[in-house]
Every structure is written in structure tokens, then in C-alpha cells.
Design a protein around this motif. Structure first.
Motif, mmCIF file in Angstrom:
data_model
loop_
_atom_site.group_PDB
_atom_site.id
_atom_site.type_symbol
_atom_site.label_atom_id
_atom_site.label_comp_id
_atom_site.label_asym_id
_atom_site.label_seq_id
_atom_site.Cartn_x
_atom_site.Cartn_y
_atom_site.Cartn_z
ATOM 1 N N ARG A 1 -0.313 -0.408 -24.434
ATOM 2 C CA ARG A 1 -1.429 -0.588 -23.509
ATOM 3 C C ARG A 1 -0.953 -1.352 -22.269
ATOM 4 O O ARG A 1 -0.089 -2.219 -22.354
ATOM 5 N N LYS A 2 -1.521 -0.965 -21.146
ATOM 6 C CA LYS A 2 -1.188 -1.669 -19.902
ATOM 7 C C LYS A 2 -2.045 -2.925 -19.865
ATOM 8 O O LYS A 2 -3.279 -2.848 -19.920
ATOM 9 N N THR A 3 -1.405 -4.076 -19.750
ATOM 10 C CA THR A 3 -2.164 -5.325 -19.815
ATOM 11 C C THR A 3 -2.055 -6.143 -18.528
ATOM 12 O O THR A 3 -2.671 -7.194 -18.430
ATOM 13 N N ASP B 1 0.826 -1.214 0.000
ATOM 14 C CA ASP B 1 0.000 0.000 0.000
ATOM 15 C C ASP B 1 0.862 1.267 0.000
ATOM 16 O O ASP B 1 0.878 2.028 0.960
ATOM 17 N N TYR B 2 1.541 1.483 -1.104
ATOM 18 C CA TYR B 2 2.386 2.670 -1.229
ATOM 19 C C TYR B 2 1.551 3.857 -1.719
ATOM 20 O O TYR B 2 0.399 3.697 -2.129
ATOM 21 N N ARG B 3 2.168 5.041 -1.747
ATOM 22 C CA ARG B 3 1.499 6.225 -2.294
ATOM 23 C C ARG B 3 2.270 6.709 -3.516
ATOM 24 O O ARG B 3 3.489 6.964 -3.427
ATOM 25 N N PRO B 4 1.604 6.841 -4.672
ATOM 26 C CA PRO B 4 2.296 7.377 -5.850
ATOM 27 C C PRO B 4 2.524 8.876 -5.700
ATOM 28 O O PRO B 4 1.897 9.535 -4.862
ATOM 29 N N GLY B 5 3.443 9.426 -6.493
ATOM 30 C CA GLY B 5 3.636 10.875 -6.535
ATOM 31 C C GLY B 5 4.140 11.463 -5.235
ATOM 32 O O GLY B 5 3.584 12.452 -4.742
ATOM 33 N N GLY C 1 7.500 5.052 -16.736
ATOM 34 C CA GLY C 1 6.940 4.899 -15.392
ATOM 35 C C GLY C 1 7.603 3.739 -14.676
ATOM 36 O O GLY C 1 8.677 3.276 -15.075
ATOM 37 N N ALA C 2 6.953 3.273 -13.632
ATOM 38 C CA ALA C 2 7.462 2.118 -12.886
ATOM 39 C C ALA C 2 6.266 1.383 -12.305
ATOM 40 O O ALA C 2 5.216 1.969 -12.070
ATOM 41 N N MET C 3 6.460 0.099 -12.082
ATOM 42 C CA MET C 3 5.399 -0.704 -11.467
ATOM 43 C C MET C 3 5.612 -0.838 -9.963
ATOM 44 O O MET C 3 4.710 -1.246 -9.240
ATOM 45 N N HIS D 1 5.644 9.347 -15.491
ATOM 46 C CA HIS D 1 4.179 9.299 -15.480
ATOM 47 C C HIS D 1 3.724 8.024 -14.784
ATOM 48 O O HIS D 1 4.376 6.979 -14.889
ATOM 49 N N GLY D 2 2.592 8.074 -14.125
ATOM 50 C CA GLY D 2 1.971 6.861 -13.598
ATOM 51 C C GLY D 2 1.597 5.931 -14.735
ATOM 52 O O GLY D 2 1.262 6.380 -15.835
ATOM 53 N N THR D 3 1.649 4.632 -14.441
ATOM 54 C CA THR D 3 1.414 3.674 -15.536
ATOM 55 C C THR D 3 -0.067 3.483 -15.851
ATOM 56 O O THR D 3 -0.410 2.990 -16.921
ATOM 57 N N ASP D 4 -0.954 3.895 -14.927
ATOM 58 C CA ASP D 4 -2.377 3.597 -15.141
ATOM 59 C C ASP D 4 -2.967 4.309 -16.360
ATOM 60 O O ASP D 4 -3.818 3.756 -17.055
ATOM 61 N N THR D 5 -2.547 5.550 -16.590
ATOM 62 C CA THR D 5 -3.105 6.286 -17.740
ATOM 63 C C THR D 5 -2.019 6.769 -18.691
ATOM 64 O O THR D 5 -2.275 7.650 -19.524
ATOM 65 N N GLY E 1 -1.095 10.566 -8.598
ATOM 66 C CA GLY E 1 -1.367 9.246 -9.145
ATOM 67 C C GLY E 1 -2.048 9.486 -10.485
ATOM 68 O O GLY E 1 -2.890 10.399 -10.593
ATOM 69 N N SER E 2 -1.705 8.724 -11.495
ATOM 70 C CA SER E 2 -2.163 9.122 -12.843
ATOM 71 C C SER E 2 -3.655 8.899 -13.051
ATOM 72 O O SER E 2 -4.204 9.322 -14.073
ATOM 73 N N GLU E 3 -4.346 8.298 -12.075
ATOM 74 C CA GLU E 3 -5.818 8.259 -12.167
ATOM 75 C C GLU E 3 -6.380 9.677 -12.067
ATOM 76 O O GLU E 3 -7.524 9.932 -12.451
#
Ligand code: SIN
Length: 323
Positions: free
Chosen positions: A165-167, A26-30, A117-119, A91-95, A59-61
Motif C-alpha cells: 500500500r502507498k502510505t 509540477d511534472y507530467r507523468p507518462g 514505479g518511481a516517486m 506503473h504509476g504509484t498512485d494505483t 498517470g495511474s489515476e
């Protein structure tokens, strides 16, 4: 090229993320600012002059048209700066696929623009951010990257913005390209390109604008009824992207309701490797086939077209048909 001059524009994401321990999920992005991040990069000893700018730290959301505007302005300024050889956007990987595609549509291809980005967050055991960033530096410094359009570097691969695309939601190999796979393989010490560029050296296809029209995505599922369309198509709606089952399909009552709406409708697929071709009924329904664009990218292209005043299905189809 001597020592490359690279502009680094930071927007947040897991590459700038932190947790309280090296193993917690449970990390925090950004969380890490651009200066701290660049000091980590400096320890890698790669020869390059890096100039950083914090565009956002989210977070990129939470990526938004306003942040896209700031990012676009900063990339555009870097591209015309004679002292800049290439641009890297963290950039966040989600978007990231949406931001990459939007930039690809609205920037010229004259200098390398690479999103990365990074996972895993910076505090995690096995942080992939620095390796991905070192790879991105390699790509952004390569003269052959210019002219290829906006690129995304993840997991030792280079992807074209249109394909990426993120898969996967876990693991460092979370991205794929469709329909073309990756366009290059990269490590901090090597770079191999495969095939001709998707885009040739060219000007931006669209002028960037942050005031994009309302275009919702209708996610189709078994048992869907036409009242979903009524709830989605409201006064502000200017077009709809259907994330259809299979090859962009939808229940007949939903199809009829969308055709009756009279607004531009693009049929994409909810299937990961979805390729949607035109079918005979599209003429009568005035629908457009998304081809290989997934719903989230089809939405961006449709928004751009509508914002540019294009609402005719035949013209919209031509824009979706071109590479
Ligand atoms: C985000 O997209 O900001 C969070 C996830 C990630 O970067 O991997």
C-alpha cells in the motif's frame, strides 16, 4: 539461468514522467515512451535481454478496466512464452496496489511478475526510477520470485501484491506492506527473501474480466447520515465497500440503510493499518469483514466475486478470509 529474458510492459506514471526542470514539482507523468526508457536502462549495463511493449502512457489515476485488459493480455502472453523468464510492469504509484492485486487474483504464479514505479520523474534530481527498475530486474530474474504471486518493487523493498500500500505522498520510501511488511530486500546487486511465499505455486483464482460490476466505496466520517447511502446505492450498484472508521464501523442509521439495501456489503477500514474482523451483528446485517484488505483492494475482490456470480455473504467472507 543464463542471461535473463525479461518482458517490460509500460503503462506510464512518474517513472516515465518529465518536468521542465530538475527541481520543479509540477511534472507530467507518462511522458517517456518504452524505447526511450529502455535506452536509459541499457546505460546501466545490466546483463539482460529486455523486450518492451507500450500498453499505455498515463498517470495511474486514469487506469481503467480497458487498460487492465490490455495489460492482462500482454502479461498472460509473456507468461506462456518459453523465451520469457519474467515480466516487469512499469506503473504509476498512485494505483499500483490495485493493478498488482487485480493481476495477482487473475494470473497463475508460474513466472515472476513485478510491478515497479518511481516517486520522482525522470528529469528530477534524485530520480529513483532507474534504481527501482534495476531492482525489479533483479527480482524478475530470480527463480525464487516465481510462485510468490505478483510483486511490487519500490524503495529497495519487495512487497506481495496483497500487502502493498502507498502510505506516503512524498519521498522514495513511500510504500509499506500490511500485515506482513516487505517480503524481500533488494538492491541492484543483492536480493534477500524473508519468509515463505504468501501464495504457493498455483493457478489464477479468477478469470480476468474487464466488465466488472459497479461497487462504490462509502467513505465514512463523523456526522454521516443515511442519505449518503441512498445517493450511492443506485440501480447499477451491485455491492458496496465501506471504508469505515476504526474497525470498519459506521453510524447506526448508515448501518441500517446498508443492511436494508440487500446487496453484498464489505466492511473495511479507513485506518491505514486496518484489520477488520467479523462482529456478531454482521450475521444479522449480512455484512462481510474485509480482514487486512484496504477498501480499494476489498473493492476489487468483491467485484471479482460478484462477477463470478457469488453474492452470498458466507461465501464472500470465506474468500476474504483466505490468504
Ligand atoms: C501516477 O500514479 O501515475 C502518478 C504518481 C506516481 O507515479 O508516483
Amino acid at each position: 539461468m543464463g542471461i535473463p529474458n525479461l518482458t517490460v510492459l509500460a503503462t506510464g506514471g512518474t517513472i516515465a514522467g518529465k518536468a521542465d526542470s530538475a527541481t520543479r514539482h509540477d511534472y507530467r507523468p507518462g511522458q517517456i515512451g518504452i524505447d526511450e526508457f529502455l535506452s536509459l536502462v541499457e546505460d546501466l549495463g545490466i546483463e539482460a535481454n529486455l523486450k518492451g511493449e507500450q500498453i499505455a502512457n498515463i498517470g495511474s489515476e486514469d487506469m481503467s478496466p480497458e487498460i487492465w485488459q490490455r495489460l492482462h493480455d500482454a502479461v498472460s502472453a509473456a507468461i506462456v512464452d518459453p523465451d520469457c523468464d519474467g515480466v516487469i510492469v512499469t506503473h504509476g504509484t498512485d494505483t499500483v496496489e490495485e493493478t498488482a492485486f487485480l493481476l495477482d487474483l487473475t494470473l497463475p504464479t508460474s513466472k515472476p511478475v513485478v510491478l515497479v514505479g518511481a516517486m520522482r520523474p525522470a528529469t528530477a534530481v534524485g530520480y529513483d526510477g532507474l534504481r527501482n527498475f534495476a531492482n525489479a530486474m533483479r527480482v524478475a530474474s530470480d527463480a525464487e520470485a516465481a510462485g510468490r504471486g505478483v510483486l511490487v518493487v519500490m524503495g529497495d523493498r519487495v512487497f506481495a501484491a496483497r500487502d502493498v500500500r502507498k502510505t506516503r505522498t512524498r519521498g522514495t520510501d513511500a510504500f509499506q506492506g500490511f500485515p506482513r511488511g516487505s517480503v524481500g530486500l533488494v538492491t541492484p546487486s543483492s536480493l534477500d527473501w524473508f519468509g515463505a511465499p504468501w501464495r504457493r505455486s498455483e493457478a489464477a483464482r479468477f478469470a480476468f474480466r474487464a466488465d466488472l460490476p459497479d461497487v462504490p466505496i462509502l467513505f465514512v466520517h463523523a456526522g454521516m447520515t443515511p442519505d449518503y447511502v441512498e445517493r450511492l446505492v443506485v440501480d447499477e450498484t451491485r455491492g458496496v465497500v465501506v471504508s469505515g472508521v476504526g474497525e470498519g464501523n459506521m453510524p447506526e442509521p448508515v448501518r441500517k440503510a446498508l443492511a436494508a439495501s440487500g446487496m453484498p456489503v464489505v466492511r473495511a477500514s479507513r485506518v491505514d493499518e486496518g484489520l477488520v474482523d467479523r462482529e456478531p451483528e454482521d450475521d444479522e446485517n449480512r455484512f462481510v469483514a474485509a480482514r487486512a484488505l484496504n477498501p480499494q483492494k476489498a473493492r476489487i475482490l468483491l467485484q471479482m466475486l460478484i462477477a463470478a456470480g457469488e453474492v452470498e455473504p458466507a461465501a464472500i467472507q470465506r474468500a476474504f478470509d483466505r490468504p
